[in-house]
Write an enzyme that holds these catalytic residues in place. Structure first.
Site, PDB file in Angstrom:
ATOM      1  N   LYS A 229       2.278  -3.286   6.145  1.00 35.41           N
ATOM      2  CA  LYS A 229       2.580  -2.945   4.747  1.00 35.41           C
ATOM      3  C   LYS A 229       4.042  -2.496   4.573  1.00 35.41           C
ATOM      4  O   LYS A 229       4.646  -2.769   3.532  1.00 35.41           O
ATOM      5  CB  LYS A 229       1.599  -1.877   4.251  1.00 35.41           C
ATOM      6  CG  LYS A 229       0.136  -2.350   4.211  1.00 35.41           C
ATOM      7  CD  LYS A 229      -0.076  -3.552   3.301  1.00 35.41           C
ATOM      8  CE  LYS A 229      -1.547  -3.893   3.084  1.00 35.41           C
ATOM      9  NZ  LYS A 229      -1.743  -5.052   2.201  1.00 35.41           N
TER      10      LYS A 229
ATOM     11  N   SER B 158       0.877  -1.185   0.000  1.00 36.87           N
ATOM     12  CA  SER B 158       0.000   0.000   0.000  1.00 36.87           C
ATOM     13  C   SER B 158       0.906   1.224   0.000  1.00 36.87           C
ATOM     14  O   SER B 158       2.097   1.118   0.334  1.00 36.87           O
ATOM     15  CB  SER B 158      -0.846  -0.010   1.278  1.00 36.87           C
ATOM     16  OG  SER B 158      -1.503   1.224   1.459  1.00 36.87           O
TER      17      SER B 158
ATOM     18  N   TYR C  44      -1.877  -1.568  10.171  1.00 34.43           N
ATOM     19  CA  TYR C  44      -1.845  -1.692   8.707  1.00 34.43           C
ATOM     20  C   TYR C  44      -0.527  -1.135   8.167  1.00 34.43           C
ATOM     21  O   TYR C  44       0.140  -1.765   7.339  1.00 34.43           O
ATOM     22  CB  TYR C  44      -3.046  -0.937   8.140  1.00 34.43           C
ATOM     23  CG  TYR C  44      -3.330  -1.151   6.680  1.00 34.43           C
ATOM     24  CD1 TYR C  44      -3.938  -2.314   6.228  1.00 34.43           C
ATOM     25  CD2 TYR C  44      -3.021  -0.170   5.735  1.00 34.43           C
ATOM     26  CE1 TYR C  44      -4.224  -2.502   4.882  1.00 34.43           C
ATOM     27  CE2 TYR C  44      -3.308  -0.352   4.389  1.00 34.43           C
ATOM     28  CZ  TYR C  44      -3.915  -1.515   3.970  1.00 34.43           C
ATOM     29  OH  TYR C  44      -4.195  -1.689   2.625  1.00 34.43           O
TER      30      TYR C  44
HETATM   31  N1  LIG Z   1      -8.744  -0.753  -1.640  1.00 34.70           N
HETATM   32  C1  LIG Z   1      -7.751   0.075  -1.388  1.00 34.70           C
HETATM   33  O1  LIG Z   1      -7.916   1.317  -1.410  1.00 34.70           O
HETATM   34  C2  LIG Z   1      -6.381  -0.470  -1.060  1.00 34.70           C
HETATM   35  C3  LIG Z   1      -5.317   0.446  -0.916  1.00 34.70           C
HETATM   36  C4  LIG Z   1      -4.037  -0.031  -0.611  1.00 34.70           C
HETATM   37  C5  LIG Z   1      -3.847  -1.390  -0.480  1.00 34.70           C
HETATM   38  N2  LIG Z   1      -4.892  -2.269  -0.616  1.00 34.70           N
HETATM   39  C6  LIG Z   1      -4.611  -3.697  -0.463  1.00 34.70           C
HETATM   40  O2  LIG Z   1      -5.156  -4.396  -1.572  1.00 34.70           O
HETATM   41  C7  LIG Z   1      -5.333  -5.768  -1.213  1.00 34.70           C
HETATM   42  C8  LIG Z   1      -6.685  -6.232  -1.683  1.00 34.70           C
HETATM   43  O3  LIG Z   1      -7.704  -5.579  -0.948  1.00 34.70           O
HETATM   44  P1  LIG Z   1      -9.014  -4.983  -1.614  1.00 34.70           P
HETATM   45  O4  LIG Z   1      -8.959  -3.511  -1.444  1.00 34.70           O
HETATM   46  O5  LIG Z   1      -9.214  -5.551  -2.946  1.00 34.70           O
HETATM   47  O6  LIG Z   1     -10.123  -5.486  -0.561  1.00 34.70           O
HETATM   48  P2  LIG Z   1     -11.342  -6.525  -0.691  1.00 34.70           P
HETATM   49  O7  LIG Z   1     -11.913  -6.645   0.676  1.00 34.70           O
HETATM   50  O8  LIG Z   1     -12.256  -6.126  -1.795  1.00 34.70           O
HETATM   51  O9  LIG Z   1     -10.605  -7.879  -1.098  1.00 34.70           O
HETATM   52  C9  LIG Z   1      -9.770  -8.567  -0.191  1.00 34.70           C
HETATM   53  C10 LIG Z   1      -9.989 -10.066  -0.337  1.00 34.70           C
HETATM   54  O10 LIG Z   1      -9.131 -10.737   0.593  1.00 34.70           O
HETATM   55  C11 LIG Z   1      -9.881 -11.788   1.196  1.00 34.70           C
HETATM   56  N3  LIG Z   1      -9.307 -12.165   2.489  1.00 34.70           N
HETATM   57  C12 LIG Z   1      -9.398 -11.502   3.666  1.00 34.70           C
HETATM   58  N4  LIG Z   1      -8.776 -12.183   4.632  1.00 34.70           N
HETATM   59  C13 LIG Z   1      -8.262 -13.298   4.046  1.00 34.70           C
HETATM   60  C14 LIG Z   1      -7.511 -14.392   4.538  1.00 34.70           C
HETATM   61  N5  LIG Z   1      -7.166 -14.491   5.839  1.00 34.70           N
HETATM   62  N6  LIG Z   1      -7.145 -15.360   3.667  1.00 34.70           N
HETATM   63  C15 LIG Z   1      -7.512 -15.285   2.365  1.00 34.70           C
HETATM   64  N7  LIG Z   1      -8.243 -14.288   1.851  1.00 34.70           N
HETATM   65  C16 LIG Z   1      -8.611 -13.297   2.692  1.00 34.70           C
HETATM   66  C17 LIG Z   1     -11.290 -11.236   1.306  1.00 34.70           C
HETATM   67  O11 LIG Z   1     -12.270 -12.253   1.477  1.00 34.70           O
HETATM   68  C18 LIG Z   1     -11.435 -10.475   0.007  1.00 34.70           C
HETATM   69  O12 LIG Z   1     -11.981 -11.298  -1.018  1.00 34.70           O
HETATM   70  C19 LIG Z   1      -5.134  -5.824   0.304  1.00 34.70           C
HETATM   71  O13 LIG Z   1      -3.839  -6.332   0.584  1.00 34.70           O
HETATM   72  C20 LIG Z   1      -5.246  -4.379   0.728  1.00 34.70           C
HETATM   73  O14 LIG Z   1      -4.546  -4.127   1.907  1.00 34.70           O
HETATM   74  C21 LIG Z   1      -6.156  -1.831  -0.897  1.00 34.70           C
END
Ligand SMILES: NC(=O)c1ccc[n+]([C@@H]2O[C@H](COP(=O)([O-])OP(=O)(O)OC[C@H]3O[C@@H](n4cnc5c(N)ncnc54)[C@H](O)[C@@H]3O)[C@@H](O)[C@H]2O)c1
Length: 294
Positions: free
Chosen positions: A159, A142, A155
């Site tokens: 990260k 992130s 977090y």
């Molecule tokens: N959305 C944002 O703005 C953003 C920004 C920076 C980083 N991220 C990172 O992007 C990645 C994806 O997140 P997203 O935003 O798509 O969220 P999301 O919630 O839409 O998707 C995350 C997925 O991970 C799965 N998950 C959660 N815990 C789990 C576990 N213990 N084992 C296996 N699967 C698990 C969830 O069921 C979900 O399908 C994450 O690492 C998040 O930290 C997201």
């Protein structure tokens, strides 16, 4: 990477958001896809959607926080496809809150999924990637892995760790004549996904330990946390489409680029932090930066 056609990609957190977009992106490139997620219903839907692109799709219920579960995912991939060429350690969870209000179970959950999930993925898949040649591993960190965002303590910690692991791996593999594995780290800004409801995946055991009836000051802090989370949810609604992020990751894999930033303009905030470090100045948040506190 020369081609993804007919090759095998593994994506964790593939049932939603960035992970699902990555899985669909790989299918669009003609790769077979192993989708791993802890949520069964959305995983089966994503598996069917990927398969509708005419590639082989395999959904595997996986808890990335559990080393054995990720080991079983690697084995299921090899059993079905015989090799693995692209791995995305992407599953993650997040929750806002000031460090002084965090309980140990809050730290544990976020670090278990976001940091240990990546460690497990690297540990179990790297030998297969080295064997495969012209392979690639990317982990989702992130912008909060490049600068410390107030209100996101656990977090940020997880990260930063992910960035450190991938940077180290990149440096090590660069020197390794016997390994032909590209390495990237994805540092997204705000992306329109379901992460605001990440609590849906908090294990019951950690959820039970967190259940308490706040009174007095703690009640005000809970209200603050609710406001902060509502702000995060509103920002996510206005975020980038996950398919755009997936396209940037896939492009970086073809070009063997390490850094993948969905929002390069946020480097101004990262550079502010790095400049303060270079000057040995105490950290401040850049005036224009909107964090989880605002
Ligand atoms: N959305 C944002 O703005 C953003 C920004 C920076 C980083 N991220 C990172 O992007 C990645 C994806 O997140 P997203 O935003 O798509 O969220 P999301 O919630 O839409 O998707 C995350 C997925 O991970 C799965 N998950 C959660 N815990 C789990 C576990 N213990 N084992 C296996 N699967 C698990 C969830 O069921 C979900 O399908 C994450 O690492 C998040 O930290 C997201």
């Amino acid at each position: 990477m020369e081609t993804m056609q007919g090759r095998v990609a593994v994506v964790t957190g593939a049932a939603s958001g960035i992970g699902k977009a990555l899985a669909l992106g790989f299918a669009g490139e003609g790769a077979n896809v192993v989708l791993a997620d802890i949520e069964e219903g959305p995983l089966r839907e994503a598996e069917a959607e990927v398969a509708s692109h005419g590639v082989d799709a395999l959904g595997v219920i996986t808890n990335v926080a559990d080393a054995d579960s990720v080991g079983a995912l690697a084995q299921a991939t090899i059993d079905r496809f015989g090799a693995v060429h692209m791995v995305c350690n992407n599953a993650g969870v997040g929750g806002g809150g000031l460090i002084r209000n965090q309980q140990l179970v809050d730290w544990k959950w976020v670090v278990d999924v976001c940091l240990w999930g990546v460690i497990h993925g690297v540990h179990h898949f790297l030998p297969h990637l080295i064997e495969a040649e012209d392979s690639h591993i990317v982990s989702t960190a992130s912008v909060a892995g490049l600068m410390s965002v107030p209100g996101l303590g656990p977090y940020n910690a997880a990260k930063y760790g992910v960035v450190a692991i991938m940077e180290t791996l990149h440096l090590e593999l660069q020197r390794d004549k016997n390994a032909d594995v590209g390495v990237s780290v994805l540092c997204p800004g705000v992306v329109r996904t379901n992460i605001a409801t990440a609590q849906r995946n908090r294990p019951e055991e950690l959820r039970r330990q967190r259940r308490e009836r706040p009174t007095g000051k703690a009640r005000t802090e809970t209200a603050d946390a609710r406001r902060r989370n509502a702000n995060i949810a509103a920002a996510l609604e206005r975020g980038m489409d996950p398919s755009e992020v997936a396209a940037k990751v896939i492009e970086a894999m073809y070009e063997r680029r390490f850094w993948v930033l969905s929002h390069p303009e946020l480097l101004a905030d990262v550079n502010h932090r790095n400049q303060q470090l270079a000057n040995l100045e105490n950290p401040t948040v850049r005036a224009s930066f909107t964090d989880a506190e605002q």
